[in-house]
Design a protein around this motif. Structure first.
Motif, PDB file in Angstrom:
ATOM      1  N   ALA A 182       0.825  -1.204   0.000  1.00  0.00           N
ATOM      2  CA  ALA A 182       0.000   0.000   0.000  1.00  0.00           C
ATOM      3  C   ALA A 182       0.865   1.261   0.000  1.00  0.00           C
ATOM      4  O   ALA A 182       0.564   2.229  -0.706  1.00  0.00           O
ATOM      5  CB  ALA A 182      -0.929  -0.010   1.210  1.00  0.00           C
ATOM      6  N   ASP A 183       1.941   1.254   0.778  1.00  0.00           N
ATOM      7  CA  ASP A 183       2.836   2.420   0.803  1.00  0.00           C
ATOM      8  C   ASP A 183       3.474   2.648  -0.561  1.00  0.00           C
ATOM      9  O   ASP A 183       3.621   3.793  -1.004  1.00  0.00           O
ATOM     10  CB  ASP A 183       3.925   2.216   1.858  1.00  0.00           C
ATOM     11  CG  ASP A 183       3.445   2.544   3.262  1.00  0.00           C
ATOM     12  OD1 ASP A 183       2.476   3.310   3.389  1.00  0.00           O
ATOM     13  OD2 ASP A 183       4.029   2.033   4.236  1.00  0.00           O
ATOM     14  N   LEU A 184       3.873   1.578  -1.226  1.00  0.00           N
ATOM     15  CA  LEU A 184       4.444   1.721  -2.569  1.00  0.00           C
ATOM     16  C   LEU A 184       3.410   2.308  -3.529  1.00  0.00           C
ATOM     17  O   LEU A 184       3.733   3.146  -4.377  1.00  0.00           O
ATOM     18  CB  LEU A 184       4.938   0.370  -3.082  1.00  0.00           C
ATOM     19  CG  LEU A 184       6.285  -0.117  -2.547  1.00  0.00           C
ATOM     20  CD1 LEU A 184       6.531  -1.558  -2.976  1.00  0.00           C
ATOM     21  CD2 LEU A 184       7.420   0.776  -3.028  1.00  0.00           C
ATOM     22  N   ALA A 185       2.172   1.869  -3.390  1.00  0.00           N
ATOM     23  CA  ALA A 185       1.120   2.384  -4.269  1.00  0.00           C
ATOM     24  C   ALA A 185       0.850   3.860  -4.018  1.00  0.00           C
ATOM     25  O   ALA A 185       0.362   4.568  -4.903  1.00  0.00           O
ATOM     26  CB  ALA A 185      -0.168   1.579  -4.073  1.00  0.00           C
ATOM     27  N   CYS A 186       1.179   4.333  -2.815  1.00  0.00           N
ATOM     28  CA  CYS A 186       1.017   5.757  -2.491  1.00  0.00           C
ATOM     29  C   CYS A 186       2.243   6.576  -2.879  1.00  0.00           C
ATOM     30  O   CYS A 186       2.284   7.785  -2.629  1.00  0.00           O
ATOM     31  CB  CYS A 186       0.756   5.923  -0.995  1.00  0.00           C
ATOM     32  SG  CYS A 186      -0.833   5.282  -0.439  1.00  0.00           S
ATOM     33  N   GLY A 187       3.241   5.943  -3.475  1.00  0.00           N
ATOM     34  CA  GLY A 187       4.427   6.677  -3.883  1.00  0.00           C
ATOM     35  C   GLY A 187       5.430   6.916  -2.772  1.00  0.00           C
ATOM     36  O   GLY A 187       6.232   7.847  -2.852  1.00  0.00           O
ATOM     37  N   ARG A 188       5.437   6.067  -1.747  1.00  0.00           N
ATOM     38  CA  ARG A 188       6.327   6.276  -0.604  1.00  0.00           C
ATOM     39  C   ARG A 188       7.595   5.428  -0.699  1.00  0.00           C
ATOM     40  O   ARG A 188       8.176   5.027   0.308  1.00  0.00           O
ATOM     41  CB  ARG A 188       5.582   5.964   0.689  1.00  0.00           C
ATOM     42  CG  ARG A 188       4.352   6.852   0.881  1.00  0.00           C
ATOM     43  CD  ARG A 188       3.469   6.382   2.015  1.00  0.00           C
ATOM     44  NE  ARG A 188       2.233   7.175   2.058  1.00  0.00           N
ATOM     45  CZ  ARG A 188       1.165   6.842   2.785  1.00  0.00           C
ATOM     46  NH1 ARG A 188       1.168   5.753   3.512  1.00  0.00           N
ATOM     47  NH2 ARG A 188       0.090   7.615   2.755  1.00  0.00           N
ATOM     48  N   HIS A 189       8.013   5.140  -1.936  1.00  0.00           N
ATOM     49  CA  HIS A 189       9.149   4.243  -2.139  1.00  0.00           C
ATOM     50  C   HIS A 189      10.418   4.756  -1.479  1.00  0.00           C
ATOM     51  O   HIS A 189      11.207   3.978  -0.938  1.00  0.00           O
ATOM     52  CB  HIS A 189       9.377   4.040  -3.642  1.00  0.00           C
ATOM     53  CG  HIS A 189       9.199   5.282  -4.450  1.00  0.00           C
ATOM     54  ND1 HIS A 189       7.961   5.678  -4.933  1.00  0.00           N
ATOM     55  CD2 HIS A 189      10.075   6.240  -4.820  1.00  0.00           C
ATOM     56  CE1 HIS A 189       8.103   6.818  -5.581  1.00  0.00           C
ATOM     57  NE2 HIS A 189       9.372   7.187  -5.530  1.00  0.00           N
ATOM     58  N   ARG A 190      10.634   6.080  -1.538  1.00  0.00           N
ATOM     59  CA  ARG A 190      11.874   6.620  -0.974  1.00  0.00           C
ATOM     60  C   ARG A 190      11.963   6.370   0.526  1.00  0.00           C
ATOM     61  O   ARG A 190      13.016   5.996   1.040  1.00  0.00           O
ATOM     62  CB  ARG A 190      11.945   8.125  -1.259  1.00  0.00           C
ATOM     63  CG  ARG A 190      13.128   8.826  -0.631  1.00  0.00           C
ATOM     64  CD  ARG A 190      13.088  10.326  -0.948  1.00  0.00           C
ATOM     65  NE  ARG A 190      11.774  10.892  -0.711  1.00  0.00           N
ATOM     66  CZ  ARG A 190      11.296  11.196   0.502  1.00  0.00           C
ATOM     67  NH1 ARG A 190      12.039  10.986   1.564  1.00  0.00           N
ATOM     68  NH2 ARG A 190      10.089  11.715   0.641  1.00  0.00           N
TER      69      ARG A 190
END
Length: 604
Positions: A182-190
């Motif tokens: 879910a975090d990756l889908a929100c763009g929180r990869h960094r």
């Protein structure tokens, strides 16, 4: 499972249950926040077995197996009855354990047990994930993981552990992976890279975690590192299991090699640090902040929280931002403006991070500050955002970070007021009152320990001088040493010379935090500080400092003003004669007294 659905942990609509049970860590029971004195592995095992049944009957044979395995004593039925009787006595009617057929059943509401709360949050989070509501899914799944306070079913028998812990650990891993998804889908990869790197090091053969790390690295333009992570995984799987990477790991790697765009499904940022679990006090400041930041159509809302280091500015900002997040439909941004040593972070780095949080994947690594600011202002020109800027040091660094849309709001934390920030309201944090300090200490270590030693508790609060960070460190030491009395903690803090050393535990070091502003002082001011400490808490004036050190009075005034700007001194309102007076906070005075004196400097 018993009827009823637990309230979301962040939903204040229900009262806290009289009894609360913990399974996802050391097994325990609490009444009104006070831990019941259950003693021994066996009674914890009986309690855990009854709770795990979720309102179903647990047979005597099952309890015997969980207590003694294949070698029960001849008196096992009598011993089980004794353990159940002890539990009933401890519960005092707040929960029922009934004899039902050849066994026992414990009736507890779902909201009383951390496992049931975890399962409810897990189901809601998984539903949100399946429906593409990624920010909500990430938050629900993170809240579910927060239910774990250690290894599940700690302090029970090996028989219960072997039967039940693998299932709970598997659920924990499943939820962790889904929260990362879910975090990756929100763009929180960094922000995920550090966490995933540690997880892959701990679980080198966990292919989903390694696949997520490759994805996070690829999205952050670290392709070489992503290749290394894949090759290392391929080697470990071959050497340890004799298998090739599975579909998820292989697909993450091939997607990177093909240079395919990796979709981010939700661009609405909701990036805040977690609430402080034991946040108490500051009721008046919280109320004022909510009033200042809420309310559409009131024009630009820029609010500043000021206070000395350790006064709880960041915790207060996180608390109010979480409270108001739903009122900002275009999201919440959060930026930390200082590094771990209290020095300003490069503005290009901060703006790049904010742009990434807003979905601008090309922002990372940009070196043209003017261009980055232009893009940031364009991204915030049309949107009702809340931007939290934590640790501001100067007006010039804040102005470019303010959102451009008049409907947006900004919440800034700084040691002292930033004079030129437009339309700013200031909420100042002074020391907590003794009563607020006692409330915080009770929240940290439990009301029972405070009630048992009220005089020692008040001494601990007094030695911490109203500084929340100092109280939190003292509370952390007491929690880590449950056999310590509050009187022992008070004795550690009693001597001023050792107080700052005693207020250090783990990564929290009060001396380091209080000393961060020293690095921004000019040499003359830093040299004057230990000489000023010889004057005591104060109040003192520029004339008194000049007489004590040999400085010119104008230079002494500049020294005092710089120390006040760094929140190392408190400036009192000017007296009628226009003379400015200053005081030390007691803990800052201890820091100043510990600094070496330049003997060539003082003459008084």
């Amino acid at each position: 499972m018993a009827a009823g659905v637990p309230a979301h942990p962040r939903t204040p609509s229900r009262e806290v249950p009289t009894l609360q049970f913990r399974l996802l860590g050391p097994v325990s029971a609490q009444r009104h926040g006070e831990r019941l004195p259950l003693s021994g592995t066996k009674i914890h095992t009986v309690l855990a077995a009854l709770l795990l049944a979720g309102g179903r009957t647990v047979s005597d044979d099952r309890l015997s197996d969980m207590l003694w395995g294949d070698t029960p004593p001849s008196t096992h039925s009598a011993q089980i009855y004794t353990y159940v009787s002890r539990l009933r006595k401890h519960f005092g009617g707040a929960a029922e354990i009934l004899r039902q057929g050849p066994g026992y059943v414990l009736h507890a509401e779902a909201g009383q047990t951390d496992l049931f709360t975890f399962e409810w949050l897990r189901r809601k989070g998984q539903q949100a994930l399946a429906e593409g509501r990624h920010p909500q899914a990430a938050q629900l799944l993170a809240d579910a993981l927060a239910c774990f306070t250690g290894d599940p079913l700690d302090n029970t028998t090996e028989h219960l552990l072997q039967a039940e812990r693998p299932r709970l650990e598997s659920l924990r891993t499943e939820v962790l992976e889904q929260r990362i998804e879910a975090d990756l889908a929100c763009g929180r990869h960094r922000t995920l890279i550090a966490e995933l790197t540690a997880l892959v090091a701990r679980f080198p053969m966990a292919e989903p975690l390694r696949a997520y790390l490759i994805t996070a690295l690829y999205r952050s333009s670290h392709q070489a590192e992503a290749v290394r992570v894949y090759e290392e995984g391929r080697r470990v799987l071959d050497e340890q299991l004799g298998v090739a990477p599975g579909p998820q790991l292989s697909e993450a790697y091939l997607t990177m090699l093909r240079g395919e765009p990796l979709p981010v499904h939700d661009r609405r940022p909701a990036l805040l640090p977690p609430r402080v679990g034991s946040f108490t006090g500051r009721a008046a400041q919280l109320s004022r902040l909510r009033l200042l930041l809420s309310g559409a159509g009131q024009g630009r809302r820029t609010v500043q929280i000021t206070g000395m280091s350790g006064s709880g500015k960041s915790a207060l900002a996180a608390e109010v931002a979480h409270d108001l997040a739903d009122g900002f439909p275009d999201g919440v941004l959060h930026a930390v403006l200082q590094d771990g040593q209290g020095a300003p972070r490069p503005l290009t780095e901060v703006v790049s991070e904010l742009l990434l949080d807003l979905g601008d994947q090309s922002a990372w690594g940009g070196s043209d500050l003017t261009e980055l600011i232009r893009r940031y202002r364009a991204r915030t020109a049309h949107g009702r955002l809340l931007v939290v800027l934590d640790g501001a040091g100067s007006d010039s660094r804040i102005a470019p970070l303010l959102p451009a849309d008049p409907a947006a709001a900004a919440l800034i934390t700084s040691r002292t007021r930033l004079a030129s920030v437009p339309a700013v309201h200031t909420v100042a944090l002074g020391p907590m009152s003794d009563e607020e300090g006692l409330t915080l200490l009770s929240a940290l270590v439990g009301p029972a320990r405070v009630a048992a030693e009220p005089a020692a508790a008040r001494d601990v609060v007094r030695y911490c001088a109203g500084l929340p960070l100092a109280l939190r460190i003292a509370g952390a030491r007491l929690l880590a040493h449950p056999h310590w009395s509050l009187d022992r903690m008070s004795a550690l803090l009693r001597e001023p010379a050792g107080r700052l050393q005693a207020l250090s535990y783990g990564d929290a070091d009060l001396r380091r935090v209080l000393g961060q502003p020293l690095n921004q002082l000019c040499q003359a001011t830093r040299t004057a500080l230990p000489w000023l400490a010889r004057l005591g808490l104060g109040p003192f004036t520029a004339r008194l400092l000049a007489d004590s050190t040999g400085l010119a009075e104008t230079q002494a005034q500049r020294v005092l003003e710089e120390l006040a700007d760094a929140a190392l001194l408190d400036a009192e309102p000017s007296a009628g004669e226009g003379v400015h007076r200053y005081r030390f906070h007691p803990l800052v005075l201890l820091l100043a007294e510990s600094l070496p004196c330049d003997r060539r400097y003082g003459q008084g």
